[in-house]
Design an enzyme around this catalytic site. Sequence first.
Site, mmCIF file in Angstrom:
data_model
loop_
_atom_site.group_PDB
_atom_site.id
_atom_site.type_symbol
_atom_site.label_atom_id
_atom_site.label_comp_id
_atom_site.label_asym_id
_atom_site.label_seq_id
_atom_site.Cartn_x
_atom_site.Cartn_y
_atom_site.Cartn_z
ATOM 1 N N GLU A 1 -6.933 -1.239 -6.599
ATOM 2 C CA GLU A 1 -5.634 -0.195 -7.066
ATOM 3 C C GLU A 1 -4.800 -0.863 -7.896
ATOM 4 O O GLU A 1 -4.490 -1.616 -7.569
ATOM 5 C CB GLU A 1 -5.399 0.927 -6.514
ATOM 6 C CG GLU A 1 -5.899 1.927 -5.748
ATOM 7 C CD GLU A 1 -5.445 3.047 -4.737
ATOM 8 O OE1 GLU A 1 -6.145 3.693 -4.274
ATOM 9 O OE2 GLU A 1 -4.874 2.330 -3.409
ATOM 10 N N ASN B 1 -4.793 6.181 -0.338
ATOM 11 C CA ASN B 1 -4.131 6.296 1.507
ATOM 12 C C ASN B 1 -3.832 7.744 0.558
ATOM 13 O O ASN B 1 -3.493 8.406 2.225
ATOM 14 C CB ASN B 1 -3.238 5.706 1.269
ATOM 15 C CG ASN B 1 -2.852 4.463 1.982
ATOM 16 O OD1 ASN B 1 -4.735 4.132 2.673
ATOM 17 N ND2 ASN B 1 -2.402 3.441 1.956
ATOM 18 N N SER C 1 1.149 -0.729 0.066
ATOM 19 C CA SER C 1 0.181 -0.345 0.064
ATOM 20 C C SER C 1 1.116 1.475 -0.239
ATOM 21 O O SER C 1 0.214 2.250 -0.299
ATOM 22 C CB SER C 1 -1.039 0.268 1.207
ATOM 23 O OG SER C 1 -0.018 -0.268 2.409
#
Lengths: 378, 368
Positions: free
Chosen positions: B238, B276, B205
Site C-alpha cells: 500500500e 486494515n 499500518s
Amino acid sequence: MYVLGVGRTKFGILTETMPELAYQAMYNAVYDSPISIEDIDAVYVSNFLGGPYEKQLHLNSVVSSLLPELRLPIIRVETACASGSSALYQAIIALSRFENILIVGVEKMTNATTEESSQNLGMAGDRLADQTQGLIFPAHYALVAQQHMQKYGTTHEDLELVAFKNHSNSRLNPLAHFNHKEVTREMIKNAQVIASPLKLFDCSPISDGAAAVIISKNKKSDRDVHIIGSSLFTDHISLSHRKVHTSLEAAKLASKQAYEQAEITAKDLDIVEVHDCFTINELVAMEDLGICKPGESKDWVREERTTIKGEVPINTDGGLKADGHPIGATGLAQVFEVTTQLRGEAGGRQVEGAEIGLTHNIGGVGGTAVIHIFERRA
Amino acid sequence: MVFECQDCHKKWHYDVKVCIFCQGNVTEVAVKQSTVRGFTKVEIPSPGHTRVPYCDLLLEDDQGNFQIRKSFTEYKLGDLIEEAPKELKQEARKRTVGLIGAGTMGRGIAQVSAQTGYQVIMIDRHEEIARKSLSKIDTLLSKTTKEDVKQEILGRIKITTNFYDLEHADLVIEALTEDMELKKEVMKELENECSQNTIFATNTSSLSISELSQVLEDQSRLVGLHFFNPVPRMKLVEIVKSKYTSDRVVEFAKEVATEMGKTPVVTGDAPGFIVNRLLLPFLNEAIDKFSDATSSAADIDKAVTLGLNHPMGPLALADLIGLDVCKAILDELYEGYKDHKYKPCKTLCIMVEKGDLGRKTGKGFYKY
C-alpha cells in the site's frame, strides 16, 4: 552410428534462462566434436515441462532462434522423463536421411514452488487414474518400493545405500547438482518422509540444466563412440493399468531388444547409467536389465558391487539422485557420462578399461523405457 | 535486446555470450533510438496483461534490429522513441535502500530489497538484533537459493547502528514499532543525516503519515510504504500519500515496489488505509458472531475459508495478528472515523483484558 560430441551445463538451481541453458549445452557439444555447427543437418529437442513451468512451448523454433539463419529441420520430442533418450532414438532413425544430427535436452524447473512442481511432474501419470487421486511422483515409486519390499525383503536401508553411493559419486562430478554437498548416512536415514516408505533422499532433486549430443552416420575421429543398440518400448501409463508392480515391463523388453542389436548380454556391461529418479528404481532397473536376478539387487548394493570400483559401476556421475534431474536433459546427460567414461575422460570417477556402456531412461513410472548401448572400439 | 558476435556478426535475441559459429565474443548492441514500424492495439485482457487496452509496438532500432514492446501510450507509424542508455536501465539495480529496524518487517523488506539487487543498509539500535535478522535471512534463502547466489544477496546487506551510514541512500524505510514519538525522532534524525534527494518511507499500518511529516522540513519526501507479513511472500504494497507527498515521490515508490516484484496500490492517509480498514471490521464482526455462542470458532473459520474462499479464517487470523493489536487498530479506526462500526466488540475487549492475546500468549480463540 557414432557419437561425435557431448556437452552439458552444470545441473542445479541455475540463473540462466531455458534458451541460454540449451545454447550452452549445444555449444559445448559442438566444440567437443570434430565438426562445426554448420555441418549439422537436423536438430531434435527434448523437453518435458516447458509449457507448465516456463510458459514456453514451440521449443524447436526457440532453438532455431539460437542458431541464427540456419533454418534447420528441428523437432521437439516429449515422452516425460524419457524425453532425452527418446529424442536420441528418433535422431538415430533419422540418420537414414541426415548425416549429422544434434540432440539437445533442456529443462528449467526451479522458478516454481514445490507444490507446483508436484503438480507439473504429476502430468507424467494418468490424469484420471493417478492425478485425481493425488498420486504425486514420489507416491508412484513409493508403491513400487512397498511392493518390492513386500515381495523380496528389500529394506529402506538398501535404498539408503543407493542414495549414499550416488551422492558419493556426485562429489567426483564437478557438474553435478550436489557436487558441493557432503551427504552422510545419518542425513539420509533421518530425512523427512515424503511418501512412505520413501524419504527425502530417496528422491531426485528439482534441477535446471541442459545436455546435448551430436551423432553421425559416419566416424569422424578416434574419440567417436559407437552406438550399438537403440530401443524404445512403452507400457500402460498407470501402475493401476498393469498386473506387475515390482518391475517395469517396457524396460525389460527394451533392454532385451537392445542386447540383441548389440549382440551382447548384461554380463558384458562395464558401466551403466540407470534412471534412479527414486532410489528404488535403481534396484528395479538392475533387475530389469538382467544385471542381477529379480529380488537380488538388494544383495548387490549390500556387497557394494555397483560402486565405481565395483563389478558393474552404476551412475558414476551421481545419477538422477545426485547429479540432478532436469527432465528433458536427463537422458542425454546419461549419454554424456557413458561417452565420457568410454573415452577414458572421466577424471576422478573414471572406470578403468570401460568398453561397453548402457543408458536406461524411463518416462513416468515405466510408461516409456528407452535403452541405448555404446561401445568404444580401438 | 540484441546481442552480436564481435567476429562474425551473427545476431541473437538471447544473451548467449559466446558464438557457436566462431567462438567470438557476443555482446549487447547499444541502441540510441527506435522507430515505430508497426503497432496493434489489444482490447482483451489476458493473465499478466489485465489492463486494457494497450499497444504492442513493432520497433526497429538504429541498427536495423526489431523488437516488440508493450506500451500504454499510443504512437503513430514513424514515431521515434529515444532509448534509455544501458547504464540508466541498470540504475534501478544500483539503488541503495536503508532500513530502520531489524524486526520481522524490517528483515523481510531487507531480504526482498537485497534479492531485487539493491544495496541494503539495515540499522537497529542493537547490533545483535540486526545480526540475528541477517542470519534468519541466510536460513530462509538457503531453502530456495543456490549457495553462491545466496552469498551474493547476503553480501548486499550491511548492518550498522549509525544513521550517518545512510547519507547516500536513495530510499530509507522506517519499520519500527507503532510509536509516533519514536518515529518522529527517527525522521528528524534522518533529515539531518541523509542527502536532500533521499526519499523517506514509513511502513506504518495505522499512524498518520501527514502527522509524522510535521517534523520534516521537506514534507513532500515522506510516503507510506505498507508491506505485508511475510514480506517475501505477500504481493501487495500500500502506497500511502500524505497531504504533502509529491507526485514524484509516489511514482518513485511505485517503481521501487514494482521492481521488488510487488503490486502497488495507492491510497490516501486515512486510518487503516485500504486493507486494515476492510479487514478489522470483518475480524470484529467474526468475534462478535463467536460471542453469540451459536457457532464454534472452528465453524466460523471453516465457513469463511470454504464459503468466501479465504486462505485462513478470521478468528485464526486474529489470533495470529494478536488480539491486542487488533483492538489497537480498531481503536484507531474508531478514533479516526467516529463510526460505531469500528468499535471493538465486547468479547474482544474482555479477552484483551484477560491477557488472552492469541498465538503469542498460547491462548486466543484457539489453544497453541
